[in-house]
Design a protein around this motif. Structure first.
Motif, mmCIF file in Angstrom:
data_model
loop_
_atom_site.group_PDB
_atom_site.id
_atom_site.type_symbol
_atom_site.label_atom_id
_atom_site.label_comp_id
_atom_site.label_asym_id
_atom_site.label_seq_id
_atom_site.Cartn_x
_atom_site.Cartn_y
_atom_site.Cartn_z
ATOM 1 N N MET A 1 -2.950 -9.162 3.150
ATOM 2 C CA MET A 1 -2.314 -7.865 3.173
ATOM 3 C C MET A 1 -0.834 -8.038 3.450
ATOM 4 S SD MET A 1 -3.798 -4.433 4.958
ATOM 5 C CE MET A 1 -5.382 -4.750 4.244
ATOM 6 N N ASP A 2 -0.045 -7.003 3.260
ATOM 7 C CA ASP A 2 1.399 -7.088 3.361
ATOM 8 C C ASP A 2 1.918 -7.183 4.789
ATOM 9 O OD1 ASP A 2 1.670 -4.599 0.786
ATOM 10 O OD2 ASP A 2 1.328 -6.721 0.608
ATOM 11 N N GLY A 3 1.075 -7.027 5.788
ATOM 12 C CA GLY A 3 1.541 -7.104 7.167
ATOM 13 C C GLY A 3 1.850 -5.743 7.734
ATOM 14 N N LYS A 4 3.012 -5.208 7.406
ATOM 15 C CA LYS A 4 3.462 -3.941 7.981
ATOM 16 C C LYS A 4 2.723 -2.765 7.342
ATOM 17 C CE LYS A 4 7.461 -1.041 8.673
ATOM 18 N NZ LYS A 4 7.751 -0.006 7.711
ATOM 19 N N HIS A 5 2.251 -1.885 8.203
ATOM 20 C CA HIS A 5 1.604 -0.668 7.725
ATOM 21 C C HIS A 5 2.517 0.529 7.975
ATOM 22 C CE1 HIS A 5 -2.090 -3.131 7.866
ATOM 23 N NE2 HIS A 5 -2.441 -2.341 6.875
ATOM 24 N N MET A 6 2.472 1.477 7.044
ATOM 25 C CA MET A 6 3.270 2.690 7.135
ATOM 26 C C MET A 6 2.351 3.894 7.108
ATOM 27 S SD MET A 6 5.978 1.609 4.205
ATOM 28 C CE MET A 6 4.795 0.512 3.402
ATOM 29 N N GLN A 7 2.743 4.923 7.828
ATOM 30 C CA GLN A 7 2.007 6.169 7.743
ATOM 31 C C GLN A 7 2.468 6.936 6.512
ATOM 32 O OE1 GLN A 7 1.984 8.389 11.401
ATOM 33 N NE2 GLN A 7 0.829 6.807 12.474
ATOM 34 N N ILE A 8 1.710 7.942 6.155
ATOM 35 C CA ILE A 8 1.937 8.664 4.908
ATOM 36 C C ILE A 8 3.321 9.306 4.855
ATOM 37 C CG2 ILE A 8 0.843 10.806 5.695
ATOM 38 C CD1 ILE A 8 -0.362 11.033 2.824
ATOM 39 N N THR A 45 0.576 -0.090 2.735
ATOM 40 C CA THR A 45 1.348 -1.330 2.714
ATOM 41 C C THR A 45 2.393 -1.251 1.593
ATOM 42 O OG1 THR A 45 -0.164 -2.364 1.158
ATOM 43 C CG2 THR A 45 -0.639 -2.678 3.526
ATOM 44 N N GLU A 46 3.217 -2.288 1.500
ATOM 45 C CA GLU A 46 4.201 -2.366 0.416
ATOM 46 C C GLU A 46 3.507 -2.350 -0.949
ATOM 47 O OE1 GLU A 46 7.460 -2.099 0.445
ATOM 48 O OE2 GLU A 46 7.560 -1.999 2.630
ATOM 49 N N THR A 47 2.362 -2.976 -1.043
ATOM 50 C CA THR A 47 1.607 -2.976 -2.297
ATOM 51 C C THR A 47 1.204 -1.554 -2.679
ATOM 52 O OG1 THR A 47 0.794 -5.201 -1.862
ATOM 53 C CG2 THR A 47 -0.460 -3.887 -3.447
ATOM 54 N N ASP A 48 0.779 -0.771 -1.692
ATOM 55 C CA ASP A 48 0.419 0.626 -1.948
ATOM 56 C C ASP A 48 1.634 1.424 -2.422
ATOM 57 O OD1 ASP A 48 -2.211 0.088 -1.028
ATOM 58 O OD2 ASP A 48 -1.599 0.520 1.037
ATOM 59 N N VAL A 49 2.778 1.176 -1.792
ATOM 60 C CA VAL A 49 4.015 1.862 -2.176
ATOM 61 C C VAL A 49 4.387 1.492 -3.611
ATOM 62 C CG1 VAL A 49 6.501 2.039 -1.716
ATOM 63 C CG2 VAL A 49 4.874 2.123 0.185
ATOM 64 N N ALA A 50 4.277 0.221 -3.957
ATOM 65 C CA ALA A 50 4.583 -0.220 -5.320
ATOM 66 C C ALA A 50 3.666 0.473 -6.326
ATOM 67 C CB ALA A 50 4.454 -1.742 -5.424
ATOM 68 N N ARG A 51 2.414 0.618 -5.978
ATOM 69 C CA ARG A 51 1.444 1.294 -6.844
ATOM 70 C C ARG A 51 1.843 2.761 -7.045
ATOM 71 N NH1 ARG A 51 -3.667 -0.342 -8.231
ATOM 72 N NH2 ARG A 51 -5.134 1.307 -8.770
ATOM 73 N N LEU A 52 2.222 3.422 -5.953
ATOM 74 C CA LEU A 52 2.671 4.812 -6.046
ATOM 75 C C LEU A 52 3.929 4.940 -6.905
ATOM 76 C CD1 LEU A 52 1.975 5.984 -2.411
ATOM 77 C CD2 LEU A 52 1.041 7.043 -4.485
#
Length: 137
Positions: A1-8, A45-52
């Motif tokens: 996983m990307d490490g850092k988690h972000m809230q919505i 994660t950053e991966t989720d942000v990239a997907r969005l």
């Protein structure tokens, strides 16, 4: 996983998408938070942000949710499945090529629309300049 988690909220600020839109994309299966906090908050994660961001870029080009899902599936498989056979890899690449071509066509249509809009704005500006009272020095 990307490490850092972000809230919505942070993800919404970074992607310039509303909380409601991000939740809608979750409900439709386009993006799923990578984790949940102990309090049940969505964590990304950053991966989720990239997907969005892929989704965000596809939307103004007129792609449907099903098309977004299909492209994300193809790119996910290309990025994560090292065991893909040659034929399967080529089929996935062909799907991505088709979306790239459609995106290029939509971009060209938008360029034409933008050019027409700029011409229209210039026409109005010129009209205003012709008809504006002369300024006094």
């Amino acid at each position: 996983m990307d490490g850092k988690h972000m809230q919505i909220g942070e993800v919404a600020a970074r992607t310039e998408l509303s909380l409601r839109t991000i939740r809608h994309y979750e409900e439709t299966g386009l993006v799923v938070p990578s984790a949940r906090s102990r309090g049940g908050f969505r964590l990304y994660t950053e991966t989720d942000v990239a997907r969005l961001m892929v989704i965000r870029r596809m939307k103004p080009l007129g792609f449907t949710l099903d098309q977004m899902r299909d492209l994300l599936d193809a790119t996910d498989r290309l990025d994560t499945d090292a065991a893909l056979g040659t034929e399967e890899r080529e089929a996935l690449l062909e799907r991505v090529r088709a979306y790239q071509q459609e995106a290029a066509e939509q971009v060209e249509k938008l360029r034409v629309q933008l050019s027409r809009a700029e011409d229209f704005e210039g026409t109005l500006r010129a009209r205003l300049e012709r008809n504006a009272p002369a300024s006094r020095a």
